[in-house]
Write a protein that holds these residues in place. Sequence first.
Motif, PDB file in Angstrom:
ATOM      1  N   LYS A  77     -18.424  27.660  18.701  1.00 17.90           N
ATOM      2  CA  LYS A  77     -17.139  26.915  19.309  1.00 17.90           C
ATOM      3  C   LYS A  77     -16.305  27.753  19.963  1.00 17.90           C
ATOM      4  CE  LYS A  77     -14.818  24.896  15.975  1.00 17.90           C
ATOM      5  NZ  LYS A  77     -14.367  24.168  14.706  1.00 17.90           N
ATOM      6  N   GLU A  78     -16.036  29.020  19.167  1.00 19.57           N
ATOM      7  CA  GLU A  78     -15.076  30.008  19.990  1.00 19.57           C
ATOM      8  C   GLU A  78     -15.929  31.467  19.891  1.00 19.57           C
ATOM      9  OE1 GLU A  78     -11.466  29.966  17.999  1.00 19.57           O
ATOM     10  OE2 GLU A  78     -11.136  28.182  18.131  1.00 19.57           O
ATOM     11  N   PHE A  79     -15.492  32.334  20.596  1.00 18.06           N
ATOM     12  CA  PHE A  79     -16.052  33.334  20.692  1.00 18.06           C
ATOM     13  C   PHE A  79     -16.529  34.167  19.546  1.00 18.06           C
ATOM     14  CE2 PHE A  79     -16.162  38.328  21.249  1.00 18.06           C
ATOM     15  CZ  PHE A  79     -17.325  38.200  22.355  1.00 18.06           C
ATOM     16  N   SER A  80     -15.654  34.124  18.321  1.00 18.67           N
ATOM     17  CA  SER A  80     -15.809  34.819  17.059  1.00 18.67           C
ATOM     18  C   SER A  80     -17.274  34.031  16.413  1.00 18.67           C
ATOM     19  CB  SER A  80     -14.631  34.630  16.135  1.00 18.67           C
ATOM     20  OG  SER A  80     -14.075  33.324  15.808  1.00 18.67           O
ATOM     21  N   GLY A  81     -17.413  32.759  16.778  1.00 21.13           N
ATOM     22  CA  GLY A  81     -18.599  31.977  16.277  1.00 21.13           C
ATOM     23  C   GLY A  81     -19.948  32.876  16.449  1.00 21.13           C
ATOM     24  N   ILE A  82     -19.802  33.747  17.615  1.00 18.71           N
ATOM     25  CA  ILE A  82     -21.123  34.369  18.129  1.00 18.71           C
ATOM     26  C   ILE A  82     -21.371  35.459  16.930  1.00 18.71           C
ATOM     27  CG2 ILE A  82     -22.081  36.141  19.719  1.00 18.71           C
ATOM     28  CD1 ILE A  82     -20.510  34.677  21.866  1.00 18.71           C
ATOM     29  N   GLY A  83     -20.309  36.086  16.422  1.00 21.95           N
ATOM     30  CA  GLY A  83     -20.279  37.039  15.351  1.00 21.95           C
ATOM     31  C   GLY A  83     -20.957  36.310  14.231  1.00 21.95           C
ATOM     32  N   GLU A  84     -20.685  35.178  13.817  1.00 18.89           N
ATOM     33  CA  GLU A  84     -21.142  34.293  12.599  1.00 18.89           C
ATOM     34  C   GLU A  84     -22.554  34.243  12.555  1.00 18.89           C
ATOM     35  OE1 GLU A  84     -18.220  31.494  10.843  1.00 18.89           O
ATOM     36  OE2 GLU A  84     -17.629  31.581  12.882  1.00 18.89           O
ATOM     37  N   VAL A  85     -23.161  33.588  13.911  1.00 19.12           N
ATOM     38  CA  VAL A  85     -24.538  33.329  13.866  1.00 19.12           C
ATOM     39  C   VAL A  85     -25.207  34.664  14.118  1.00 19.12           C
ATOM     40  CG1 VAL A  85     -24.061  30.884  15.051  1.00 19.12           C
ATOM     41  CG2 VAL A  85     -24.432  33.152  16.487  1.00 19.12           C
ATOM     42  N   ASN A  86     -24.533  35.435  14.687  1.00 15.54           N
ATOM     43  CA  ASN A  86     -25.405  36.924  14.797  1.00 15.54           C
ATOM     44  C   ASN A  86     -25.743  37.370  13.389  1.00 15.54           C
ATOM     45  OD1 ASN A  86     -26.795  38.980  16.443  1.00 15.54           O
ATOM     46  ND2 ASN A  86     -24.776  40.242  15.980  1.00 15.54           N
ATOM     47  N   LYS A  87     -24.650  37.431  12.347  1.00 15.95           N
ATOM     48  CA  LYS A  87     -24.693  37.829  11.366  1.00 15.95           C
ATOM     49  C   LYS A  87     -25.677  37.158  10.300  1.00 15.95           C
ATOM     50  CE  LYS A  87     -22.119  39.213   6.991  1.00 15.95           C
ATOM     51  NZ  LYS A  87     -23.102  38.802   6.260  1.00 15.95           N
ATOM     52  N   LEU A  88     -25.634  35.902  10.300  1.00 16.27           N
ATOM     53  CA  LEU A  88     -26.934  34.998   9.823  1.00 16.27           C
ATOM     54  C   LEU A  88     -28.163  35.367  10.445  1.00 16.27           C
ATOM     55  CD1 LEU A  88     -27.674  32.351   8.285  1.00 16.27           C
ATOM     56  CD2 LEU A  88     -27.705  31.396  10.499  1.00 16.27           C
ATOM     57  N   ILE A  89     -28.438  35.575  11.585  1.00 15.54           N
ATOM     58  CA  ILE A  89     -29.794  35.934  12.042  1.00 15.54           C
ATOM     59  C   ILE A  89     -30.174  37.435  11.720  1.00 15.54           C
ATOM     60  CG2 ILE A  89     -31.161  36.146  14.183  1.00 15.54           C
ATOM     61  CD1 ILE A  89     -30.493  33.311  13.153  1.00 15.54           C
ATOM     62  N   THR A  90     -29.306  38.381  11.700  1.00 17.13           N
ATOM     63  CA  THR A  90     -29.432  39.663  11.521  1.00 17.13           C
ATOM     64  C   THR A  90     -29.921  40.072  10.007  1.00 17.13           C
ATOM     65  OG1 THR A  90     -27.780  40.314  13.266  1.00 17.13           O
ATOM     66  CG2 THR A  90     -28.424  42.059  11.399  1.00 17.13           C
ATOM     67  N   ASP A  91     -29.097  39.353   9.034  1.00 17.85           N
ATOM     68  CA  ASP A  91     -29.421  39.344   7.859  1.00 17.85           C
ATOM     69  C   ASP A  91     -30.971  38.903   7.405  1.00 17.85           C
ATOM     70  OD1 ASP A  91     -26.848  40.205   7.350  1.00 17.85           O
ATOM     71  OD2 ASP A  91     -26.181  38.492   6.471  1.00 17.85           O
ATOM     72  N   HIS A  92     -31.284  37.905   8.151  1.00 19.69           N
ATOM     73  CA  HIS A  92     -32.532  37.141   7.887  1.00 19.69           C
ATOM     74  C   HIS A  92     -33.616  38.165   8.632  1.00 19.69           C
ATOM     75  CE1 HIS A  92     -35.963  34.550   7.890  1.00 19.69           C
ATOM     76  NE2 HIS A  92     -36.087  34.451   9.050  1.00 19.69           N
ATOM     77  N   ASN A  93     -33.477  38.704   9.844  1.00 20.93           N
ATOM     78  CA  ASN A  93     -34.578  39.162  10.655  1.00 20.93           C
ATOM     79  C   ASN A  93     -34.460  40.939  10.074  1.00 20.93           C
ATOM     80  OD1 ASN A  93     -35.051  37.110  12.233  1.00 20.93           O
ATOM     81  ND2 ASN A  93     -33.827  37.785  13.832  1.00 20.93           N
ATOM     82  N   CYS A  94     -33.459  41.345   9.675  1.00 19.58           N
ATOM     83  CA  CYS A  94     -33.562  42.822   9.321  1.00 19.58           C
ATOM     84  C   CYS A  94     -33.388  42.980   7.841  1.00 19.58           C
ATOM     85  CB  CYS A  94     -32.361  43.479   9.848  1.00 19.58           C
ATOM     86  SG  CYS A  94     -32.048  43.420  11.689  1.00 19.58           S
ATOM     87  N   ASP A  95     -32.807  42.161   7.084  1.00 14.08           N
ATOM     88  CA  ASP A  95     -32.673  42.321   5.663  1.00 14.08           C
ATOM     89  C   ASP A  95     -33.589  41.105   4.872  1.00 14.08           C
ATOM     90  OD1 ASP A  95     -31.088  44.521   6.159  1.00 14.08           O
ATOM     91  OD2 ASP A  95     -29.150  43.028   6.157  1.00 14.08           O
ATOM     92  N   ASP A  96     -34.420  40.670   5.489  1.00 14.13           N
ATOM     93  CA  ASP A  96     -35.107  39.322   4.610  1.00 14.13           C
ATOM     94  C   ASP A  96     -34.530  38.566   3.932  1.00 14.13           C
ATOM     95  OD1 ASP A  96     -37.416  40.608   5.731  1.00 14.13           O
ATOM     96  OD2 ASP A  96     -37.692  42.134   4.334  1.00 14.13           O
ATOM     97  N   LYS A  97     -33.222  38.457   4.469  1.00 12.58           N
ATOM     98  CA  LYS A  97     -32.382  37.305   3.601  1.00 12.58           C
ATOM     99  C   LYS A  97     -32.842  35.950   3.974  1.00 12.58           C
ATOM    100  CE  LYS A  97     -27.560  35.761   2.428  1.00 12.58           C
ATOM    101  NZ  LYS A  97     -26.134  35.958   2.998  1.00 12.58           N
ATOM    102  N   GLU A  98     -32.949  35.193   2.878  1.00 10.56           N
ATOM    103  CA  GLU A  98     -33.815  33.803   2.851  1.00 10.56           C
ATOM    104  C   GLU A  98     -32.750  32.833   3.876  1.00 10.56           C
ATOM    105  OE1 GLU A  98     -36.772  31.465   1.863  1.00 10.56           O
ATOM    106  OE2 GLU A  98     -36.894  33.453   1.642  1.00 10.56           O
ATOM    107  N   LEU A  99     -33.323  32.152   4.440  1.00  3.59           N
ATOM    108  CA  LEU A  99     -32.532  30.969   5.214  1.00  3.59           C
ATOM    109  C   LEU A  99     -32.546  29.842   4.553  1.00  3.59           C
ATOM    110  CD1 LEU A  99     -33.917  31.447   9.064  1.00  3.59           C
ATOM    111  CD2 LEU A  99     -31.755  31.898   8.148  1.00  3.59           C
ATOM    112  N   SER A 100     -31.398  28.829   4.246  1.00  2.00           N
ATOM    113  CA  SER A 100     -31.246  27.925   3.475  1.00  2.00           C
ATOM    114  C   SER A 100     -31.707  26.582   4.540  1.00  2.00           C
ATOM    115  CB  SER A 100     -30.187  27.750   2.779  1.00  2.00           C
ATOM    116  OG  SER A 100     -28.961  27.611   3.486  1.00  2.00           O
TER     117      SER A 100
END
Length: 218
Positions: A77-100
């Motif tokens: 929705k806003e530029f800061s939202g890119i950081g929000e989704v990027n953190k979600l994907i990074t946590d999953h791809n790099c730290d094996d955090k489970e996606l709910s």
Amino acid sequence: MFLNCHSFHSLRYGTLSIKEMVKQASDLGIKELVLTDINTVTGIYDFKIEWERSGIKPVAGVEVRKEGKLLYIAVVKEFSGIGEVNKLITDHNCDDKELSETAPEFKNVFIVYPMSNIPTELKENEFIGIRIEELNFLIRPEYQKLLSKMLVLHPVTFSTNEEYELHKILRAIDNNTLLSKLTKREVCRKSEYFVSEQAVAEAFERYPEMVKRTKEML
């Protein structure tokens, strides 16, 4: 109304380059486009460059999948939202955090769930995406009560029959299986290519509020 577009940054899934995607959309007079590659935002910079050449409004997003299952589409929705989704994907791809199965609490991101994964409760920023081929299901009472939270969803993954066949080959490679063994869940639908906005609006003519809501969100 194109909230779910895949480029070849969606590894072993999408077939379109971002340049070709933007060109096809521009040729059809499409003014807004959401790039939602699968579990990645690596195409955003190239998307911005092509937008500057074409005049199409670029909207960033990501399609969140778990073991091949579409969970939801995140639309920034806003530029800061890119950081929000990027953190979600990074946590999953790099730290094996489970996606709910459902999206976390986002501040500047819209969430669009497919009909196959509608949560029991929808937050203010959460919606349900309806494909053209799913419109007949809306006569059911359980969907009628959710009409005010529904958006038009027309995914894009390929552009020609040859590219659709390439998509299937990529999916077979990704799933380590034969083409003949691929299931419907493992490949995109044959309708996932660009059409005019008018064609989409005409398909949803019985639901003008859904079309209006989708345009307003974009």
